[in-house]
Write a protein that holds these residues in place. Structure first.
Motif, PDB file in Angstrom:
ATOM      1  N   PRO A 226      33.030  45.739  78.843  1.00  0.00           N
ATOM      2  CA  PRO A 226      32.827  46.744  77.652  1.00  0.00           C
ATOM      3  C   PRO A 226      32.018  47.856  77.985  1.00  0.00           C
ATOM      4  O   PRO A 226      31.474  48.684  77.154  1.00  0.00           O
ATOM      5  N   GLY A 227      31.325  47.900  79.342  1.00  0.00           N
ATOM      6  CA  GLY A 227      30.266  49.072  79.683  1.00  0.00           C
ATOM      7  C   GLY A 227      28.874  48.876  78.703  1.00  0.00           C
ATOM      8  O   GLY A 227      28.405  47.520  78.618  1.00  0.00           O
ATOM      9  N   HIS A 228      28.588  49.741  78.356  1.00  0.00           N
ATOM     10  CA  HIS A 228      27.139  50.113  77.587  1.00  0.00           C
ATOM     11  C   HIS A 228      27.503  49.558  76.019  1.00  0.00           C
ATOM     12  O   HIS A 228      28.261  50.228  75.483  1.00  0.00           O
ATOM     13  N   GLN A 229      26.928  48.467  75.483  1.00  0.00           N
ATOM     14  CA  GLN A 229      26.975  48.236  74.069  1.00  0.00           C
ATOM     15  C   GLN A 229      25.389  47.456  73.839  1.00  0.00           C
ATOM     16  O   GLN A 229      24.876  46.977  74.557  1.00  0.00           O
ATOM     17  N   MET A 230      25.219  47.741  72.525  1.00  0.00           N
ATOM     18  CA  MET A 230      24.045  47.566  72.184  1.00  0.00           C
ATOM     19  C   MET A 230      23.811  46.145  71.582  1.00  0.00           C
ATOM     20  O   MET A 230      22.569  45.582  71.625  1.00  0.00           O
ATOM     21  N   THR A 231      24.851  45.540  71.312  1.00  0.00           N
ATOM     22  CA  THR A 231      24.490  43.941  70.882  1.00  0.00           C
ATOM     23  C   THR A 231      26.012  43.329  71.037  1.00  0.00           C
ATOM     24  O   THR A 231      26.948  43.618  71.000  1.00  0.00           O
ATOM     25  N   TYR A 232      25.700  42.094  71.436  1.00  0.00           N
ATOM     26  CA  TYR A 232      26.850  41.277  71.510  1.00  0.00           C
ATOM     27  C   TYR A 232      26.401  39.874  70.739  1.00  0.00           C
ATOM     28  O   TYR A 232      26.997  38.647  70.922  1.00  0.00           O
ATOM     29  N   VAL A 233      25.530  40.289  69.786  1.00  0.00           N
ATOM     30  CA  VAL A 233      25.036  38.764  68.834  1.00  0.00           C
ATOM     31  C   VAL A 233      26.326  38.194  68.135  1.00  0.00           C
ATOM     32  O   VAL A 233      26.052  37.002  68.157  1.00  0.00           O
ATOM     33  N   ILE A 235      29.189  37.942  69.189  1.00  0.00           N
ATOM     34  CA  ILE A 235      30.284  37.426  70.483  1.00  0.00           C
ATOM     35  C   ILE A 235      29.972  36.383  71.044  1.00  0.00           C
ATOM     36  O   ILE A 235      30.797  35.352  71.734  1.00  0.00           O
ATOM     37  N   ILE A 236      28.683  36.381  71.552  1.00  0.00           N
ATOM     38  CA  ILE A 236      28.009  35.262  72.308  1.00  0.00           C
ATOM     39  C   ILE A 236      28.297  33.771  72.277  1.00  0.00           C
ATOM     40  O   ILE A 236      28.564  33.286  73.433  1.00  0.00           O
ATOM     41  N   GLU A 237      28.598  33.397  70.836  1.00  0.00           N
ATOM     42  CA  GLU A 237      29.175  31.934  70.691  1.00  0.00           C
ATOM     43  C   GLU A 237      30.503  31.776  70.723  1.00  0.00           C
ATOM     44  O   GLU A 237      31.121  30.659  70.627  1.00  0.00           O
ATOM     45  N   LYS A 238      31.439  32.861  70.548  1.00  0.00           N
ATOM     46  CA  LYS A 238      32.935  32.729  70.640  1.00  0.00           C
ATOM     47  C   LYS A 238      33.288  32.094  71.604  1.00  0.00           C
ATOM     48  O   LYS A 238      33.288  32.236  72.713  1.00  0.00           O
ATOM     49  N   VAL A 242      37.009  38.208  73.909  1.00  0.00           N
ATOM     50  CA  VAL A 242      36.893  39.218  73.164  1.00  0.00           C
ATOM     51  C   VAL A 242      37.149  40.459  73.792  1.00  0.00           C
ATOM     52  O   VAL A 242      36.283  40.774  74.927  1.00  0.00           O
ATOM     53  N   VAL A 243      38.252  41.309  73.746  1.00  0.00           N
ATOM     54  CA  VAL A 243      38.294  42.544  74.734  1.00  0.00           C
ATOM     55  C   VAL A 243      37.666  43.692  73.727  1.00  0.00           C
ATOM     56  O   VAL A 243      38.398  43.789  72.364  1.00  0.00           O
ATOM     57  N   MET A 244      36.769  44.447  74.189  1.00  0.00           N
ATOM     58  CA  MET A 244      36.235  45.402  73.482  1.00  0.00           C
ATOM     59  C   MET A 244      36.559  46.791  73.953  1.00  0.00           C
ATOM     60  O   MET A 244      36.752  46.883  75.294  1.00  0.00           O
TER      61      MET A 244
END
Lengths: 253, 569
Positions: A226-233, A235-238, A242-244
């Protein structure tokens, strides 16, 4: 004449003809882009695809800073063999890797300005790392020059004219995994050049598009990155993948 | 001619974790402190555009400029050392905050065993367990002694974690452990089934918003996956820029001078008078006088400064006399990669110190009687975030380029795990730091020369730890496993984990060590040396927690020294 030989013959004819015929007219049009489409079009000697030229919107930042058009074509063809276009998606050529490399050679990295470049320069052991006096850009250009000469000498033609199999055979000689040392370059080794070409290809495929490669984030899409993202908070436990939609640094301005 | 500046209480050379802690603690007590840092100033805002793998991880934006200063390297005394010309093996930090800006945040403490490694090894296995060339020595400290300072460090940093079943502490980390990803859960379940003792790795990435005892408030980690090599745009990763340095600055007693490269410590009659430094932008030279001189640069610079300043006796591997330069050691990675054909993980997400670790094969937590090595390593799985330039792994046998490479490297990009051990090198008579006779830095000072290689100890430990990692990987259910249990010579041109320790080691005896357990130099006792250069031996864990703890202890000692100058031990 086999089909392969026929293809090669036709391509070469195209080059000679088109080079002479259209050279003058093309000056303002981005010659490299025109020539660069030769392989994609296969055997065609008739049509000239202008869709990627300046007039139709090639971005100003895609202009070459270091390579000649000829060198650009060789690099484009070489990186395409390292990461070819196929049913999985685009290859290094259409993702702009050759433009990326051209631009990198003109950076502090290319000039080795943060490397220790003070003599005496001596031959080191295998564990002492690079001990040459050349900058990164010089290593690349020496290797590229050797690639052009080696191709001309052994195949009597330009690298980008040859078949994919022939191009691979040349790159195998440069990679020198067999240790046969078929290619001799004064001051550097061919494998050093090949490794640099390989690293630069990976960088050009997957670095932020601001550097000229990874066109339209196409490299990232191949990896579902997903390149530059500010947060995965969130997604991290999924458990599920997850495709973004990727985002680049240009979104930060 | 160097310009002489008004004297201050304390001059700090190198403003990273150790220098930052000292500066905060001493300025809080009212001492005037000048911090000299040869790199540039940094702030959190610098990293807003920081999710740039090429710039930071590959072009090493936050690392030392080797054109100005590097080190020379050889495997053994018989060879001629040559300069490390490109930053390939190491990640030497530079700039305000030092390596504390680009670290991942793993906040372990070295083990009881480490601090008394010689005594404890002999107690359990007899003296014959220590090979002749292994210069193993105690630190002059115990874990009981260092424990309170470790607690101070984790409270300042806001470390997130849980108890390690093999070494529970009398206190809890100030923040709960990080979130548990599917990979981590699987590692916990699998290793527990194997009878091992996993725990969520103590992390310098905040698991929740946190205000520390100094009153500094910071935001929780967003799991954005840009920690190692990168600075944190949220201030969620504990680093000196968002913890100790603002505290020092708020006292009004701290003056930070960036672009200030110290060339030597000035001293006469066994007492330091200050330091000579150069402003690297203007070329102007200055002398900063001080009552106490703190060297808190990286391992290499601390050692280089002592040697170039002629403080202490240089270590000689032939006669085995002297201590400056002695016991250089590093980590190496023993690991197993696993590829999972039928599963995908959200590996683009992560955090620097997000992971699970176990100590079952670390230190002396297992019996070495039948083994031809001592120590071991912390085995971990971690999810720092896979980045696409650097991660192109595929199962063994996949070509390195071409269509098949493309296919496999894309397929396995989100289908892999790595179980790894940070296996320590043990101190060896022939692994040491000295001055290079030929090569100089930009200012004409001799470069530091590193002589280092692996011995039988390292090769045997590597083989053992690699097999343990592979065993865990098999149990995790990987379709393909890739592990390499042989290692060649120490190679400056390829990746080394680079937690460099030693050179100015801590000990009980001035003949065999450079500093005492307050980090005070035996020979010139108003000089204190801080950082991993004071570690007398390497452990199987990351160094930052231990160097932070020792910095808090040193701060106490320096305070006491400023009141009554004397040898503290």
């Amino acid at each position: 004449m086999t089909e392969k030989e026929e293809k090669k013959f036709t391509r070469r004819t195209f080059m000679k003809n088109s080079g002479i015929t259209v050279g003058g007219i093309l000056l303002g049009w981005g010659v490299s882009e025109l020539f660069g489409d030769d392989q994609k079009k296969g055997t065609s000697t008739e049509t000239v695809d202008l869709s990627h030229t300046h007039a139709s919107g090639a971005h100003a930042s895609e202009a070459l800073l270091v390579f000649t058009l000829e060198q650009y074509r060789v690099v484009e063809a070489a990186v395409e063999r390292i990461f070819p276009e196929d049913e999985l998606g685009p290859g290094a050529k259409s993702l702009g890797v050759a433009v990326y490399i051209d631009h990198q050679l003109n950076t502090p990295w290319g000039n080795s300005s943060r490397d220790y470049m003070v003599g005496p320069f001596k031959q080191g052991t295998a564990t002492q790392g690079y001990q040459g006096r050349q900058t990164n850009a010089q290593i690349f250009m020496m290797g590229l020059d050797a690639l052009q000469k080696y191709t001309e000498k052994n195949y009597g033609d330009k690298f980008y004219i040859l078949s994919a199999e022939q191009q691979d055979a040349i790159l195998v000689d440069f990679e020198n995994a067999s240790g046969e040392n078929k290619v001799q370059i004064d001051g550097i080794s061919s494998s050093q050049f090949f490794q640099m070409l390989h690293s630069l290809t990976m960088e050009g495929l997957y670095s932020d598009p601001v550097y000229g490669g990874n066109k339209d984030m196409g490299g990232w899409k191949l990896k579902n990155y997903p390149g530059h993202q500010m947060t995965y908070v969130n997604i991290i436990e999924k458990e599920e993948f997850v495709v973004m939609e990727p985002t680049s640094l240009s979104s930060m301005k | 001619m160097a310009t002489k500046l008004p004297s201050v209480d304390v001059v700090v050379v190198g403003v990273g974790w150790a220098g930052g802690i000292i500066s905060a603690e001493l300025t809080k007590k009212g001492y005037k402190v000048v911090g000299l840092e040869r790199g540039k100033e940094r702030k959190t805002e610098d990293f807003l555009n920081g999710h740039d793998e090429l710039k930071y991880a590959h072009r090493k934006e936050l690392m030392q400029d080797l054109s100005k200063d590097t080190l020379t390297f050889r495997n053994k005394d018989l060879e001629e050392a040559l300069p490390m010309r490109k930053m390939s093996a190491f990640s030497l930090g530079t700039g305000v905050g030092g390596a504390g800006v680009h670290w991942n945040g793993f906040t372990h403490l070295f083990l009881d065993y480490d601090f008394q490694i010689r005594t404890k090894t002999i107690e359990r296995y007899g003296e014959s367990k220590i090979p002749e060339d292994m210069t193993l020595q105690d630190w002059g400290i115990t874990e009981e002694l260092i424990e309170p300072y470790f607690k101070t460090f984790v409270e300042m940093a806001g470390t997130s974690g849980e108890q390690n079943p093999l070494r529970p502490r009398s206190w809890d980390y100030p923040n709960p452990p990080m979130k548990v990803t599917p990979k981590m859960k699987r590692f916990i379940d699998t290793t527990e089934e194997m009878g091992l003792n996993p725990f969520i790795s103590p992390s310098g990435n905040l698991s929740q918003n946190y205000t520390n005892p100094d009153g500094v408030s910071r935001a929780a980690c967003q799991y954005c996956a840009f920690c190692d090599h990168f600075g944190c745009e949220y201030g969620a990763k504990s680093d000196p820029l968002v913890t100790v340095l603002p505290v020092a600055q708020s006292t009004g007693n701290f003056e930070l001078r960036a672009h200030s490269n110290v060339l030597e410590v000035l001293h006469e009659n066994g007492k330091a008078t200050g330091v000579r430094y150069i402003n690297v932008l203007t070329g102007e030279e200055y002398i900063q006088e001080a009552r106490v001189v703190i060297l808190s640069a990286y391992t290499f610079t601390n050692t280089k400064l002592l040697l170039n300043s002629k403080i202490g006796t240089p270590y000689d591997p032939v006669t085995q006399t002297g201590a400056v330069g002695k016991n250089y050691a590093d980590h190496f990675l023993s690991m197993a990669f696993g590829f999972f054909d039928d599963e995908q993980f959200n590996d683009y997400a992560g955090a620097g110190a997000l992971g699970v670790s176990l100590d079952d094969y670390n230190g002396d937590f297992f019996d070495h009687t039948e083994l031809d090595f001592i120590h071991g390593g912390l085995i971990s799985i971690s999810q720092v975030g896979n980045r696409p330039i650097g991660s192109n792994l595929a199962p063994l046998g996949t070509p390195g380029w071409g269509a098949e490479f493309k296919k496999q490297s894309l397929y396995y990009y989100n289908r892999q795990m790595m179980v790894f051990s940070q296996t320590p090198m043990m101190p060896n008579r022939y692994n040491y730091l000295s001055l290079d006779p030929t090569y100089k830095d930009e200012y004409g000072m001799p470069l530091l020369r590193m002589t280092v290689n692996y011995s039988k100890q390292e090769n045997n430990a590597h083989k053992f730890m690699t097999n343990k990692c592979a065993e865990i990987m098999e149990n995790l259910g990987a379709t393909h496993i890739m592990a390499f249990d042989q290692q060649g010579d120490y190679n400056i041109g390829s990746f080394v984990p680079e937690h460099s320790i030693g050179g100015t080691i801590m000990g009980e005896d001035p003949a065999t060590s450079v500093v005492n357990n307050y980090s005070q130099v035996w020979d010139v006792n108003n000089v204190f040396v801080l950082g991993a250069s004071t570690f007398a031996s390497q452990s199987g864990v990351n160094p930052t927690g231990t160097l932070g703890a020792l910095a808090y202890r040193a701060a106490e000692g320096i305070d006491s020294f400023l009141k009554e100058p004397k040898l503290l031990v």
